[in-house]
Design an enzyme around this catalytic site. Structure first.
Site, mmCIF file in Angstrom:
data_model
loop_
_atom_site.group_PDB
_atom_site.id
_atom_site.type_symbol
_atom_site.label_atom_id
_atom_site.label_comp_id
_atom_site.label_asym_id
_atom_site.label_seq_id
_atom_site.Cartn_x
_atom_site.Cartn_y
_atom_site.Cartn_z
ATOM 1 N N ALA A 245 0.804 -1.242 0.000
ATOM 2 C CA ALA A 245 0.000 0.000 0.000
ATOM 3 C C ALA A 245 0.830 1.283 0.000
ATOM 4 O O ALA A 245 0.276 2.373 0.148
ATOM 5 C CB ALA A 245 -1.011 0.040 1.143
ATOM 6 N N GLY A 247 2.329 2.486 -2.654
ATOM 7 C CA GLY A 247 1.888 3.149 -3.889
ATOM 8 C C GLY A 247 0.482 3.715 -3.727
ATOM 9 O O GLY A 247 0.163 4.781 -4.269
#
Ligand code: RIB
Length: 295
Positions: A245, A247
């Protein structure tokens, strides 16, 4: 307040941290199993909300305990869930995640109801300032949302994860795309590992009509390019526990920064700071920071 519509997936993540990721046919002993809320769409919605955005989430869950927990979790974050529909025939999305000692992960998604989010489930998007999407829902739905956005000249951001080809029609009207190095490679055929190769990949996407490209490059930071501007922004050195997570946190943060009219440089610095905090913590939504944690 300017609204961010996140259209995408919601999953329940089942996670085990291990020393190393197993190869085919291999069994490895890991640490303690834990579950937390995930899904690239829901993660980005939560990141945007925790970082100060006014967020509406459009998604689809099953008529099961995971679906109910997903909706409750989003509501606790003050995310508008009016457009999260319930599918009686398909289960909620789940993801099996293994994280190694370096914080790298291996993810298998069982999309369930996410794969049934279709164009008929999309609300009127007129009040959206920004529309943020990823690729864990059907591509036809993403294309339909982008076409609606075009009618009202809204800004569409696509985080092209997990990697898959995107049509020229979709790329032509994109305001911003936020691939990581691997996804940039999939989209452009350019193997990205430094500023020079990031520039080459970004130029391919700009030629297709995308207005702004940000390539996230892990420890190296992020590369930005538009027709008349180029930036390479470093990431701080942190102790990485789990990159899951990161990104998503970055894309959610960028959406917020854009609604606040930050410059590209400030927006990317803000998003890098948020993503750098998320990698120091375990889990997807469990790792996403709040606005007051960003210095
Ligand atoms: O980007 C991380 C996410 O990918 C996880 O939360 C998992 O659910 C998959 O969607």
């Amino acid at each position: 307040m300017k609204k961010i519509y996140v259209i995408g997936s919601a999953n329940t993540d089942m996670v085990v941290k291990t020393e190393f990721l197993p190869g085919p046919g291999e069994t490895v002993l890991g640490g303690t199993f834990f579950m937390n809320a995930g899904g690239k769409g829901a993660n980005q919605a939560v990141a945007a909300a925790r970082l100060g955005g006014d967020v509406v989430f459009v998604g689809r869950v099953g008529d099961d305990i995971f679906g109910k927990q997903t909706i409750e979790g989003l509501q606790k974050e003050k995310i508008d869930t009016r457009f999260v529909s319930e599918d009686r025939e398909n289960p909620s999305g789940t993801a099996l995640i293994t994280v190694n000692a370096e914080g790298e992960n291996c993810i298998v998604v069982a999309p369930g109801a996410n794969s049934k989010l279709n164009a008929a489930h999309l609300p009127d998007l007129r009040e959206a300032e920004i529309i943020l999407m990823q690729l864990e829902i059907p591509i036809e739905t993403i294309e339909a949302a982008a076409a609606k956005a075009k009618e009202h000249q809204q800004r569409v951001i696509i985080n092209p994860a997990p990697a898959q080809p995107l049509s020229d029609v979709l790329l032509k009207d994109l305001f911003l795309i936020t691939p990581n190095e691997t996804e940039a490679d999939h989209l452009t055929g350019v193997s990205v590992n430094d500023k020079l190769t990031a520039r080459k990949a970004a130029e391919v996407l700009l030629r297709k009509g995308v207005q702004h490209v940000i390539i996230t490059m892990g420890k190296q930071g992020a590369y930005y390019k538009s027709e008349d501007k180029e930036l390479m922004i470093d990431a701080p050195v942190v102790e990485v526990l789990d990159t899951t997570a990161a990104g998503d946190t970055f894309s959610g943060a960028i959406a917020v920064a854009l609604t606040e009219d930050k410059s590209w440089e400030d927006a990317i610095r803000f998003a890098i700071r948020a993503a750098s905090i998320s990698v120091t913590r375990l889990g997807a939504q469990a790792s996403v920071p709040y606005r007051n944690e960003i210095g």
